[in-house]
Design a protein around this motif. Sequence first.
Motif, PDB file in Angstrom:
ATOM      1  N   TRP A  65      26.798  51.026  40.376  1.00 22.60           N
ATOM      2  CA  TRP A  65      27.773  51.945  40.964  1.00 22.60           C
ATOM      3  C   TRP A  65      29.091  51.966  40.198  1.00 22.60           C
ATOM      4  O   TRP A  65      29.852  52.907  40.335  1.00 22.60           O
ATOM      5  N   GLY A  89      34.807  54.952  37.579  1.00 24.24           N
ATOM      6  CA  GLY A  89      34.267  55.490  38.815  1.00 24.24           C
ATOM      7  C   GLY A  89      33.495  54.478  39.629  1.00 24.24           C
ATOM      8  O   GLY A  89      32.912  53.527  39.093  1.00 24.24           O
ATOM      9  N   TYR A  90      33.560  54.688  40.933  1.00 23.61           N
ATOM     10  CA  TYR A  90      32.693  53.990  41.894  1.00 23.61           C
ATOM     11  C   TYR A  90      31.667  55.027  42.325  1.00 23.61           C
ATOM     12  O   TYR A  90      31.858  55.752  43.295  1.00 23.61           O
ATOM     13  N   ARG A  92      29.026  55.805  43.951  1.00 22.62           N
ATOM     14  CA  ARG A  92      28.083  55.559  45.050  1.00 22.62           C
ATOM     15  C   ARG A  92      27.805  56.864  45.775  1.00 22.62           C
ATOM     16  O   ARG A  92      28.719  57.551  46.214  1.00 22.62           O
ATOM     17  N   THR A 111      34.386  60.477  43.057  1.00 20.87           N
ATOM     18  CA  THR A 111      34.192  59.058  42.757  1.00 20.87           C
ATOM     19  C   THR A 111      34.993  58.582  41.549  1.00 20.87           C
ATOM     20  O   THR A 111      34.920  57.403  41.203  1.00 20.87           O
ATOM     21  N   PRO A 128      36.459  49.449  39.723  1.00 26.47           N
ATOM     22  CA  PRO A 128      36.286  50.379  40.841  1.00 26.47           C
ATOM     23  C   PRO A 128      35.798  49.777  42.153  1.00 26.47           C
ATOM     24  O   PRO A 128      36.498  49.868  43.171  1.00 26.47           O
ATOM     25  N   PRO A 257      34.067  55.584  48.162  1.00 24.27           N
ATOM     26  CA  PRO A 257      34.657  56.254  47.003  1.00 24.27           C
ATOM     27  C   PRO A 257      35.873  57.061  47.439  1.00 24.27           C
ATOM     28  O   PRO A 257      35.819  57.803  48.420  1.00 24.27           O
TER      29      PRO A 257
END
Length: 319
Positions: A65, A89-90, A92, A111, A128, A257
């Motif tokens: 992620w 970025g995260y 998810r 995200t 993140p 996010p």
Amino acid sequence: MKGISYSRYGGLEVLAYGEVRDPKVGPDAVLVKVCAAAVNPVDWKCREGHLDSLLDAVFPVVPGWDVSGVVVQPGASVTEFAVGDEVIGYVREDFLGRGTFAEYVAAPVRTLARKPRNASFAEAAGLPLTGLTAYQVLHRVLQVGRGDTVLVHAAAGGVGSIAVQLARNLGARVIGTASLAHHDYLRGLGCEPVAYGEGLAERVRGLAPEGVDAAFDTVGGEALAVSAQLLAPEGRLASIADADVVGYGGRHYWARPDAGDLLRLTELVEQGVVSVHVSRTFPLDRAAEAYRLNEEGRTRGKIVVVVDWQDAEAEADGH
């Protein structure tokens, strides 16, 4: 493209390195050339099927992620990013399928944020998920403020070390649990370290006789139970590891996010308030080794998989 994937739930043996499907770029997403992707405990918990009741798996699953990389194609609706932008970025989504342990990932704009200018790609990849978890728990759940005493469990780990730095920036006093080997590291972050194990409650009470105003559990089990005992009147309790926290009057929390929160973390890194410690890096084809270390649970900071060594300029210990 090359990537890591698994076609069924299981242990490390289900991970495979090889060709994976190219991502499709929707109108609200961008295609990111992945430079680095951090390993998180949730990755192997997903791989082992522990989150099957929450997230559908679309096999074969590309895990991961966390990402840092470069935008190579914006979606048709995207105005926030352009080709060549460096981002974190995260990534998810509400299912498992198209993760970040590959050469490219299609990342929804919600995200992403720009990458901190003063962080390497490897360091930025570790920000993140851990950063958002720490930031959102401290701000939204525990509502930590100046003068609070905060207990952080596993304070030398990925989430814990960011939580220590953020809480200190909020004006809080921080007590953190960790093995003795990490105590000097925590002191350097402005944390008062205490050792795990028998007698933990007494050691914390020795530092905070009136109890702690907030406790941030990242471990679960006995650590959670001890945290509940150590709260001052009106003290707040949150856990990211154990849903039983609700029985103690606390909150079980998952990071979400949030582009705004992620941008704030980028700014805090650029201001020198927050840093990410990368303990080890591995190339993509050795991601299973990175997972193995993460599952052992004794790592300081983050373990990162570097997908593009030339762009990522990894700075950890020569690996």
